[in-house]
Design a protein around this motif. Structure first.
Motif, PDB file in Angstrom:
ATOM      1  N   LEU A  71      79.425  16.706  45.011  1.00  0.00           N
ATOM      2  CA  LEU A  71      78.589  16.923  46.187  1.00  0.00           C
ATOM      3  C   LEU A  71      77.194  17.354  45.771  1.00  0.00           C
ATOM      4  N   ARG A  72      76.205  16.885  46.499  1.00  0.00           N
ATOM      5  CA  ARG A  72      74.811  17.165  46.136  1.00  0.00           C
ATOM      6  C   ARG A  72      74.257  18.420  46.781  1.00  0.00           C
ATOM      7  N   ASP A  73      74.757  18.747  47.995  1.00  0.00           N
ATOM      8  CA  ASP A  73      74.175  19.889  48.691  1.00  0.00           C
ATOM      9  C   ASP A  73      75.162  20.467  49.693  1.00  0.00           C
ATOM     10  N   ALA A  74      74.751  21.572  50.305  1.00  0.00           N
ATOM     11  CA  ALA A  74      75.618  22.269  51.257  1.00  0.00           C
ATOM     12  C   ALA A  74      75.950  21.387  52.454  1.00  0.00           C
ATOM     13  N   ALA A  75      75.035  20.502  52.836  1.00  0.00           N
ATOM     14  CA  ALA A  75      75.297  19.614  53.979  1.00  0.00           C
ATOM     15  C   ALA A  75      76.494  18.706  53.693  1.00  0.00           C
ATOM     16  N   GLU A  76      76.618  18.219  52.461  1.00  0.00           N
ATOM     17  CA  GLU A  76      77.757  17.374  52.115  1.00  0.00           C
ATOM     18  C   GLU A  76      79.061  18.178  52.127  1.00  0.00           C
ATOM     19  N   LEU A  77      79.001  19.431  51.691  1.00  0.00           N
ATOM     20  CA  LEU A  77      80.187  20.280  51.761  1.00  0.00           C
ATOM     21  C   LEU A  77      80.536  20.540  53.226  1.00  0.00           C
ATOM     22  N   ASP A  78      79.539  20.783  54.052  1.00  0.00           N
ATOM     23  CA  ASP A  78      79.759  21.001  55.475  1.00  0.00           C
ATOM     24  C   ASP A  78      80.335  19.752  56.138  1.00  0.00           C
ATOM     25  N   ASP A  79      79.932  18.577  55.683  1.00  0.00           N
ATOM     26  CA  ASP A  79      80.440  17.316  56.237  1.00  0.00           C
ATOM     27  C   ASP A  79      81.942  17.135  56.030  1.00  0.00           C
TER      28      ASP A  79
ATOM     29  N   LEU B 145      76.248  25.817  46.894  1.00  0.00           N
ATOM     30  CA  LEU B 145      76.569  25.048  48.098  1.00  0.00           C
ATOM     31  C   LEU B 145      77.262  25.917  49.148  1.00  0.00           C
ATOM     32  N   LEU B 146      78.241  26.647  48.692  1.00  0.00           N
ATOM     33  CA  LEU B 146      79.096  27.440  49.574  1.00  0.00           C
ATOM     34  C   LEU B 146      78.324  28.552  50.277  1.00  0.00           C
ATOM     35  N   GLU B 147      77.373  29.133  49.591  1.00  0.00           N
ATOM     36  CA  GLU B 147      76.643  30.289  50.096  1.00  0.00           C
ATOM     37  C   GLU B 147      75.931  30.007  51.420  1.00  0.00           C
ATOM     38  N   HIS B 148      75.692  28.745  51.714  1.00  0.00           N
ATOM     39  CA  HIS B 148      75.001  28.364  52.942  1.00  0.00           C
ATOM     40  C   HIS B 148      75.967  28.193  54.114  1.00  0.00           C
ATOM     41  N   LEU B 149      77.283  28.281  53.832  1.00  0.00           N
ATOM     42  CA  LEU B 149      78.278  27.998  54.872  1.00  0.00           C
ATOM     43  C   LEU B 149      79.114  29.207  55.279  1.00  0.00           C
TER      44      LEU B 149
ATOM     45  N   GLY C 262     101.831  30.951  57.963  1.00  0.00           N
ATOM     46  CA  GLY C 262     100.526  31.434  57.533  1.00  0.00           C
ATOM     47  C   GLY C 262      99.505  30.318  57.453  1.00  0.00           C
ATOM     48  N   PRO C 263      98.268  30.709  57.172  1.00  0.00           N
ATOM     49  CA  PRO C 263      97.187  29.730  57.133  1.00  0.00           C
ATOM     50  C   PRO C 263      97.331  28.773  55.954  1.00  0.00           C
ATOM     51  N   ALA C 264      96.878  27.555  56.139  1.00  0.00           N
ATOM     52  CA  ALA C 264      96.907  26.547  55.081  1.00  0.00           C
ATOM     53  C   ALA C 264      95.970  26.958  53.942  1.00  0.00           C
ATOM     54  N   LEU C 265      96.276  26.451  52.757  1.00  0.00           N
ATOM     55  CA  LEU C 265      95.386  26.574  51.609  1.00  0.00           C
ATOM     56  C   LEU C 265      94.602  25.269  51.514  1.00  0.00           C
ATOM     57  N   VAL C 266      93.283  25.360  51.557  1.00  0.00           N
ATOM     58  CA  VAL C 266      92.430  24.187  51.399  1.00  0.00           C
ATOM     59  C   VAL C 266      91.769  24.292  50.033  1.00  0.00           C
ATOM     60  N   HIS C 267      92.014  23.293  49.186  1.00  0.00           N
ATOM     61  CA  HIS C 267      91.521  23.282  47.809  1.00  0.00           C
ATOM     62  C   HIS C 267      90.444  22.198  47.714  1.00  0.00           C
ATOM     63  N   VAL C 268      89.221  22.606  47.381  1.00  0.00           N
ATOM     64  CA  VAL C 268      88.066  21.718  47.396  1.00  0.00           C
ATOM     65  C   VAL C 268      87.485  21.588  45.992  1.00  0.00           C
ATOM     66  N   ASP C 269      87.095  20.379  45.629  1.00  0.00           N
ATOM     67  CA  ASP C 269      86.356  20.133  44.398  1.00  0.00           C
ATOM     68  C   ASP C 269      84.980  19.619  44.805  1.00  0.00           C
ATOM     69  N   ALA C 270      83.965  20.456  44.682  1.00  0.00           N
ATOM     70  CA  ALA C 270      82.616  20.113  45.136  1.00  0.00           C
ATOM     71  C   ALA C 270      81.748  19.521  44.034  1.00  0.00           C
TER      72      ALA C 270
END
Length: 177
Positions: free
Chosen positions: A84-92, A110-114, A73-81
């Motif tokens: 991070l200052r903005d959606a661009a940093e999360l996207d990076d 942040l997430l809502e933009h991605l 199955g798909p990996a679990l990716v666990h993120v602590d944002a």
């Protein structure tokens, strides 16, 4: 539509993670919101255990994102944002939203933009509920396993679906049992 649950203790939070895991598939994103010690990582640990990820699920605070592979199955990716200052940093971070199950702590705004769809989970812990000072802090940390002898205060968890994928949250009735 939002569903609100009262989660009594860390075991119940982990069970909620297992209920969530049963519904998640590649391409799903979960946004976790809550104060320090609210139980975000405890929820993610339960989710990871139910998904059968390899390795321990720990807070990704210092690495920003941790990928937990699965045998099947798909990996679990666990993120602590948090840092991070903005959606661009999360996207990076170049997260694989399409082929993974992604859980983002502190990602509101942040997430809502991605992504177009996500499951928003807000965990509230009581403040000023009778304990004072160090005792209250220890009780709040207990949901994340930091204190063994402090009283455990229940959390209020509100789950809301954003987008058509999460329009029906009827499956959450299993979490109330």
């Amino acid at each position: 539509m939002a569903v609100t649950l009262s989660i009594a203790d860390p075991n119940a939070m982990a069970r909620l993670g297992a209920v969530l895991a049963a519904e998640l598939r590649a391409g799903d994103t979960v946004l976790l919101t809550g104060e320090l010690g609210a139980g975000k990582t405890t929820l993610t640990r339960g989710l990871g255990a139910a998904l059968g990820v390899r390795g321990a699920v720990t807070s990704p605070t210092f690495v920003l994102a941790r990928t937990h592979p699965r045998v099947d199955g798909p990996a679990l990716v666990h993120v602590d944002a948090y840092r991070l200052r903005d959606a661009a940093e999360l996207d990076d971070l170049d997260l694989d939203f399409a082929r993974s199950i992604v859980v983002v702590e502190w990602g509101a705004g942040l997430l809502e933009h991605l992504v177009d769809e996500w499951l928003a989970i807000t965990i509230e812990r009581p403040t000023g509920a009778g304990a004072t000072g160090d005792a209250r802090e220890a009780a709040n940390d207990d949901l994340n396993g930091a204190a063994d002898d402090a009283p455990i205060e229940p959390r209020t968890v509100t789950i809301e679906g954003v987008g058509p994928r999460w329009a029906d949250l009827g499956w959450l009735h299993a979490a109330r049992d």
